[in-house]
Design a protein around this motif. Structure first.
Motif, mmCIF file in Angstrom:
data_model
loop_
_atom_site.group_PDB
_atom_site.id
_atom_site.type_symbol
_atom_site.label_atom_id
_atom_site.label_comp_id
_atom_site.label_asym_id
_atom_site.label_seq_id
_atom_site.Cartn_x
_atom_site.Cartn_y
_atom_site.Cartn_z
ATOM 1 N N ASN A 198 0.809 -1.225 0.000
ATOM 2 C CA ASN A 198 0.000 0.000 0.000
ATOM 3 C C ASN A 198 0.838 1.270 0.000
ATOM 4 N N ASP A 199 1.950 1.272 0.747
ATOM 5 C CA ASP A 199 2.732 2.489 0.958
ATOM 6 C C ASP A 199 4.052 2.528 0.204
ATOM 7 N N ASP A 200 4.475 1.382 -0.364
ATOM 8 C CA ASP A 200 5.773 1.285 -1.031
ATOM 9 C C ASP A 200 6.907 1.651 -0.082
ATOM 10 N N SER A 201 6.735 1.278 1.204
ATOM 11 C CA SER A 201 7.725 1.583 2.226
ATOM 12 C C SER A 201 7.914 0.370 3.124
ATOM 13 N N LEU A 202 9.162 -0.017 3.354
ATOM 14 C CA LEU A 202 9.464 -1.153 4.228
ATOM 15 C C LEU A 202 9.851 -0.643 5.611
ATOM 16 N N LYS A 203 8.872 -0.218 6.372
ATOM 17 C CA LYS A 203 9.106 0.313 7.709
ATOM 18 C C LYS A 203 8.626 -0.691 8.749
ATOM 19 N N ILE A 204 9.531 -1.064 9.647
ATOM 20 C CA ILE A 204 9.161 -1.980 10.726
ATOM 21 C C ILE A 204 8.417 -1.186 11.789
ATOM 22 N N GLU A 205 7.205 -1.619 12.084
ATOM 23 C CA GLU A 205 6.376 -0.931 13.067
ATOM 24 C C GLU A 205 6.286 -1.671 14.388
ATOM 25 N N ASP A 206 6.736 -2.922 14.422
ATOM 26 C CA ASP A 206 6.652 -3.717 15.641
ATOM 27 C C ASP A 206 7.823 -4.688 15.660
ATOM 28 N N GLN A 207 8.329 -4.977 16.841
ATOM 29 C CA GLN A 207 9.465 -5.883 16.975
ATOM 30 C C GLN A 207 9.148 -7.260 16.396
ATOM 31 N N ALA A 208 7.876 -7.649 16.384
ATOM 32 C CA ALA A 208 7.482 -8.939 15.820
ATOM 33 C C ALA A 208 7.825 -9.012 14.326
ATOM 34 N N GLU A 209 7.726 -7.874 13.636
ATOM 35 C CA GLU A 209 8.074 -7.842 12.216
ATOM 36 C C GLU A 209 9.576 -8.055 12.024
ATOM 37 N N GLU A 210 10.358 -7.441 12.864
ATOM 38 C CA GLU A 210 11.807 -7.649 12.820
ATOM 39 C C GLU A 210 12.134 -9.109 13.088
ATOM 40 N N ARG A 211 11.449 -9.682 14.039
ATOM 41 C CA ARG A 211 11.674 -11.081 14.410
ATOM 42 C C ARG A 211 11.320 -12.017 13.263
ATOM 43 N N ILE A 212 10.168 -11.803 12.621
ATOM 44 C CA ILE A 212 9.752 -12.688 11.539
ATOM 45 C C ILE A 212 10.691 -12.576 10.344
ATOM 46 N N LEU A 213 11.175 -11.373 10.072
ATOM 47 C CA LEU A 213 12.139 -11.212 8.980
ATOM 48 C C LEU A 213 13.449 -11.927 9.299
ATOM 49 N N GLY A 214 13.882 -11.837 10.542
ATOM 50 C CA GLY A 214 15.086 -12.552 10.965
ATOM 51 C C GLY A 214 14.904 -14.056 10.880
ATOM 52 N N ASN A 215 13.735 -14.533 11.304
ATOM 53 C CA ASN A 215 13.441 -15.968 11.230
ATOM 54 C C ASN A 215 13.387 -16.446 9.780
ATOM 55 N N LEU A 216 12.769 -15.621 8.929
ATOM 56 C CA LEU A 216 12.681 -15.970 7.512
ATOM 57 C C LEU A 216 14.070 -16.018 6.874
ATOM 58 N N PHE A 217 14.907 -15.047 7.213
ATOM 59 C CA PHE A 217 16.282 -15.037 6.717
ATOM 60 C C PHE A 217 17.020 -16.296 7.159
ATOM 61 N N ALA A 218 16.886 -16.651 8.437
ATOM 62 C CA ALA A 218 17.565 -17.845 8.955
ATOM 63 C C ALA A 218 17.063 -19.108 8.262
ATOM 64 N N SER A 219 15.766 -19.176 7.994
ATOM 65 C CA SER A 219 15.209 -20.340 7.298
ATOM 66 C C SER A 219 15.761 -20.452 5.880
ATOM 67 N N LEU A 220 15.826 -19.321 5.183
ATOM 68 C CA LEU A 220 16.376 -19.341 3.825
ATOM 69 C C LEU A 220 17.865 -19.673 3.837
ATOM 70 N N GLU A 221 18.551 -19.129 4.820
ATOM 71 C CA GLU A 221 19.994 -19.381 4.941
ATOM 72 C C GLU A 221 20.267 -20.871 5.142
ATOM 73 N N SER A 222 19.358 -21.568 5.800
ATOM 74 C CA SER A 222 19.581 -22.987 6.078
ATOM 75 C C SER A 222 19.274 -23.887 4.883
ATOM 76 N N VAL A 223 18.540 -23.381 3.876
ATOM 77 C CA VAL A 223 18.193 -24.233 2.736
ATOM 78 C C VAL A 223 18.862 -23.820 1.429
ATOM 79 N N LEU A 224 19.326 -22.602 1.333
ATOM 80 C CA LEU A 224 19.943 -22.147 0.082
ATOM 81 C C LEU A 224 21.450 -22.420 0.074
ATOM 82 N N VAL A 225 21.936 -22.933 -1.030
ATOM 83 C CA VAL A 225 23.375 -23.147 -1.180
ATOM 84 C C VAL A 225 23.997 -22.054 -2.058
#
Length: 79
Positions: A27-54
């Motif tokens: 909607n806003d074309d802006s990647l602004k973290i508004e809650d620590q949960a968003e930071e956490r989910i992005l970190g978790n997603l990064f870690a998940s991708l890091e564990s499967v991508l070579v």
């Protein structure tokens, strides 16, 4: 590479937090973290991708990344 599938699992709560984050970006074309949960989910997603991508460890990573970007981009329309 285009036909290979990668799976990442999310809890329903994680999916909802990620959905809201991405909806705001849509909607806003802006990647602004508004809650620590968003930071956490992005970190978790990064870690998940890091564990499967070579590819990030490959010597030709930049080439692989550019090829992937080309495959994912919207097609260019010629008007």
């Amino acid at each position: 590479m285009a036909n290979e599938r990668v799976s990442v699992e999310l809890t329903s709560s994680e999916a909802l937090v990620l959905f809201e984050f991405l909806a705001r970006f849509s909607n806003d074309d802006s990647l602004k973290i508004e809650d620590q949960a968003e930071e956490r989910i992005l970190g978790n997603l990064f870690a998940s991708l890091e564990s499967v991508l070579v590819e990030p460890l490959a010597g030709n990573y930049q080439d692989l990344l550019e090829k992937a970007r080309c495959e994912v981009r919207d097609p260019v329309s010629s008007i």
